[in-house]
Motif scaffolding. Sequence first.
Motif, PDB file in Angstrom:
ATOM      1  N   UNK A   1       0.807  -1.220   0.000  1.00 14.99           N
ATOM      2  CA  UNK A   1       0.000   0.000   0.000  1.00 14.99           C
ATOM      3  C   UNK A   1       0.842   1.272   0.000  1.00 14.99           C
ATOM      4  N   UNK A   2       2.038   1.232   0.583  1.00 13.05           N
ATOM      5  CA  UNK A   2       2.896   2.422   0.554  1.00 13.05           C
ATOM      6  C   UNK A   2       3.876   2.389  -0.615  1.00 13.05           C
ATOM      7  N   UNK A   3       4.382   1.204  -0.943  1.00 14.58           N
ATOM      8  CA  UNK A   3       5.328   1.082  -2.062  1.00 14.58           C
ATOM      9  C   UNK A   3       4.658   1.468  -3.375  1.00 14.58           C
ATOM     10  N   UNK A   4       3.403   1.102  -3.535  1.00 12.88           N
ATOM     11  CA  UNK A   4       2.676   1.419  -4.770  1.00 12.88           C
ATOM     12  C   UNK A   4       2.416   2.917  -4.939  1.00 12.88           C
ATOM     13  N   UNK A   5       2.454   3.670  -3.847  1.00 15.86           N
ATOM     14  CA  UNK A   5       2.140   5.098  -3.900  1.00 15.86           C
ATOM     15  C   UNK A   5       3.369   6.009  -3.921  1.00 15.86           C
ATOM     16  N   UNK A   6       4.530   5.496  -3.547  1.00 19.56           N
ATOM     17  CA  UNK A   6       5.704   6.365  -3.405  1.00 19.56           C
ATOM     18  C   UNK A   6       6.149   6.927  -4.754  1.00 19.56           C
ATOM     19  N   UNK A   7       6.570   8.183  -4.719  1.00 23.74           N
ATOM     20  CA  UNK A   7       7.042   8.900  -5.901  1.00 23.74           C
ATOM     21  C   UNK A   7       8.421   9.490  -5.582  1.00 23.74           C
ATOM     22  N   UNK A   8       9.198   9.847  -6.603  1.00 21.96           N
ATOM     23  CA  UNK A   8      10.496  10.484  -6.345  1.00 21.96           C
ATOM     24  C   UNK A   8      10.340  11.687  -5.413  1.00 21.96           C
ATOM     25  N   UNK A   9      11.257  11.789  -4.459  1.00 21.21           N
ATOM     26  CA  UNK A   9      11.226  12.875  -3.493  1.00 21.21           C
ATOM     27  C   UNK A   9      10.473  12.544  -2.221  1.00 21.21           C
ATOM     28  N   UNK A  10       9.820  11.388  -2.179  1.00 18.18           N
ATOM     29  CA  UNK A  10       9.061  10.995  -0.999  1.00 18.18           C
ATOM     30  C   UNK A  10       9.840   9.962  -0.179  1.00 18.18           C
ATOM     31  N   UNK A  11       9.374   9.749   1.055  1.00 21.86           N
ATOM     32  CA  UNK A  11      10.040   8.869   1.999  1.00 21.86           C
ATOM     33  C   UNK A  11       9.022   7.945   2.664  1.00 21.86           C
ATOM     34  N   UNK A  12       9.459   6.741   3.006  1.00 21.66           N
ATOM     35  CA  UNK A  12       8.650   5.823   3.803  1.00 21.66           C
ATOM     36  C   UNK A  12       9.364   5.596   5.122  1.00 21.66           C
ATOM     37  N   UNK A  13       8.671   5.839   6.225  1.00 17.82           N
ATOM     38  CA  UNK A  13       9.177   5.507   7.552  1.00 17.82           C
ATOM     39  C   UNK A  13       8.479   4.227   7.992  1.00 17.82           C
ATOM     40  N   UNK A  14       9.256   3.253   8.457  1.00 16.84           N
ATOM     41  CA  UNK A  14       8.708   2.022   9.025  1.00 16.84           C
ATOM     42  C   UNK A  14       9.077   2.050  10.493  1.00 16.84           C
ATOM     43  N   UNK A  15       8.053   2.085  11.349  1.00 15.23           N
ATOM     44  CA  UNK A  15       8.276   2.261  12.785  1.00 15.23           C
ATOM     45  C   UNK A  15       7.549   1.161  13.547  1.00 15.23           C
ATOM     46  N   UNK A  16       8.267   0.518  14.471  1.00 18.29           N
ATOM     47  CA  UNK A  16       7.646  -0.427  15.395  1.00 18.29           C
ATOM     48  C   UNK A  16       7.507   0.290  16.728  1.00 18.29           C
TER      49      UNK A  16
END
Length: 112
Positions: free
Chosen positions: A35-50
Amino acid sequence: MTSVIKISDIIHCTVKSPSDIPESRNKDGRLPAGSVVNRIQPGQTIDVIILKKSPLLLCDTSIEINETDIRKRTTYKYSDISDNSFNNQRLAVGTKFFKGMQPTDTIYLILH
């Protein structure tokens, strides 16, 4: 004094429980994140937090998290994500990322 991590300009947020992650994914160090990988675009970031505690976090436009509540955190820029991760809709977090995770923890995937 507790530090607070602020994440702003949130585009999408997904919440997972440790029980949502198949044991095979824990062993190969891959986190299902379509759901997040499919939406990411250049210049964006994904934080994965436990998070150790599951506070009421509304994934609105910004959030604040006490650093003491974080068990693990990793960040991916668009350029860090491999073609294989895009194709398989998984993030390569590594097996160490899952070590020490408790059944009561909560996993947040935040695209910003």
